[in-house]
Scaffold this active site. Structure first.
Site, PDB file in Angstrom:
ATOM      1  N   HIS A  47      80.125  33.449  31.117  1.00 45.46           N
ATOM      2  CA  HIS A  47      80.177  33.978  32.483  1.00 45.46           C
ATOM      3  C   HIS A  47      81.167  35.146  32.571  1.00 45.46           C
ATOM      4  CE1 HIS A  47      79.231  29.569  33.270  1.00 45.46           C
ATOM      5  NE2 HIS A  47      78.225  30.154  33.883  1.00 45.46           N
ATOM      6  N   GLY A 157      72.655  36.585  32.008  1.00 44.05           N
ATOM      7  CA  GLY A 157      72.887  36.419  30.576  1.00 44.05           C
ATOM      8  C   GLY A 157      71.583  36.275  29.809  1.00 44.05           C
ATOM      9  N   GLN A 158      71.576  36.830  28.599  1.00 46.86           N
ATOM     10  CA  GLN A 158      70.418  36.643  27.711  1.00 46.86           C
ATOM     11  C   GLN A 158      70.255  35.174  27.330  1.00 46.86           C
ATOM     12  OE1 GLN A 158      70.391  38.819  23.918  1.00 46.86           O
ATOM     13  NE2 GLN A 158      69.024  37.222  23.149  1.00 46.86           N
ATOM     14  N   ARG A 197      76.962  22.988  30.110  1.00 47.77           N
ATOM     15  CA  ARG A 197      76.527  21.633  29.743  1.00 47.77           C
ATOM     16  C   ARG A 197      77.089  21.167  28.395  1.00 47.77           C
ATOM     17  NH1 ARG A 197      71.479  23.251  32.654  1.00 47.77           N
ATOM     18  NH2 ARG A 197      71.323  21.791  34.401  1.00 47.77           N
TER      19      ARG A 197
END
Ligand code: AMP
Length: 298
Positions: A47, A157-158, A197
């Protein structure tokens, strides 16, 4: 508007939709370039890399933190999704974010809310097939965020390759006046893509999770070495994933970079995508494989 200054830099926190819209509109009217970084919080270096890019390109940087209920399925992890606002605000301040937009779910989805955005075919494959309704929730909240925060540029984001593809389609199809930027995936030293996660993984699962990026590398290597039967490459990807009993693949495939259609033989640019459950945690990753000669592009 409230102001949060927790060790280091200061960041303004806005919760009200009308307030963020007028703040951003005023900046645009002054001629400022406004960047928006949409997130669900539990921030990590992935991020922060989006925020860094926005800081380099924009006059005003807004990060949104909103765990969007409509993109989670009924048996998914919405309730236990990691939330840590105090740490997130500190990290945003350190990353040079000017304003954090943190709306209440009851303001984003007031009683009677009934309008959803459906992005058609792209949203039904891969993640869409395993998470029905996921991209409907994503597209809806992203369009709403663009309305609430009328920024010049939005950063994604990719890491979530299909998500950025769906959002680019949404922006084109609905003539949204915002530029979409996609930033590279940030990884751990062993290749695991950073994800909020990852905190769910126990040490054995964390160890096994590196197999996702390994299967992508294997695909890239085979394609670059001239493999022309992509089904065999897919099988090789699954083999890497299955080398740990802790990893249960959902899909491992190679697709066209914009249509996301499965391809049978190599194209100048392909995307390898994997999704797997590692223990009870579902992880995704991808790698763009480019065969084009950079000196003589097609
Ligand atoms: P999320 O909070 O998971 O919704 O992610 C917010 C944004 O951060 C999305 O555009 C993601 O694609 C992006 N993102 C998440 N993980 C990474 C990563 N490891 N590298 C780069 N961007 C990321």
């Amino acid at each position: 508007m409230s102001s949060s200054s927790l060790v280091g830099a200061e960041v303004t926190v806005v919760e009200r939709i009308a307030e963020i819209r007028s703040l951003v509109t005023a900046a645009r009217e002054r001629g400022e370039i406004v960047g928006l970084v949409p997130t669900m919080g539990a921030l990590h270096r992935g991020h922060l890399s989006l925020m860094d890019q926005a800081r380099r390109e924009c006059d005003l940087v807004v990060a949104s933190i909103f765990v969007n209920p409509t993109q989670f399925g009924p048996s998914e992890d919405f309730a236990r999704y990691p939330r840590n606002l105090a740490t997130d605000l500190r990290l945003c301040g350190q990353a040079g974010v000017d304003v954090v937009f943190h709306p209440a779910a009851s303001d984003v989805y007031p009683p009677g809310f009934a309008t959803f955005v459906d992005v058609g075919g792209l949203a039904g494959v891969l993640e869409g097939a395993f998470r029905p309704g996921h991209f409907r929730g994503v597209a809806t909240v992203v369009l709403k965020l663009f309305q609430m925060v009328p920024a010049s540029i939005a950063y994604f984001g990719q890491k979530d390759y299909q998500q950025q593809t769906v959002i680019r389609r949404l922006a084109r199809d609905l003539d949204l006046a915002i530029e979409i930027r996609t930033c590279p995936t940030i990884r751990e030293p062993d290749g695991l893509a950073l994800s909020s996660r990852n905190v769910y993984l126990n040490p054995q699962e964390r160890q096994a999770a590196r197999l996702l990026s390994e299967s992508l590398h294997r695909a890239a290597q085979l394609v670059r070495d001239g493999a022309d039967d992509l089904d065999r490459v897919r099988e090789a990807m699954r083999e890497v994933l299955r080398s740990s009993p802790l990893v249960q693949p959902d899909y491992a495939t190679l697709v066209h970079p914009t249509t996301l259609e499965e391809v049978a033989t190599p194209l100048p640019t392909l995307v390898a995508l994997v999704a797997a459950r590692v223990g009870t945690t579902r992880l995704i990753d991808n790698e763009v494989i480019s065969l084009a000669d950079p000196l003589n592009p097609p």
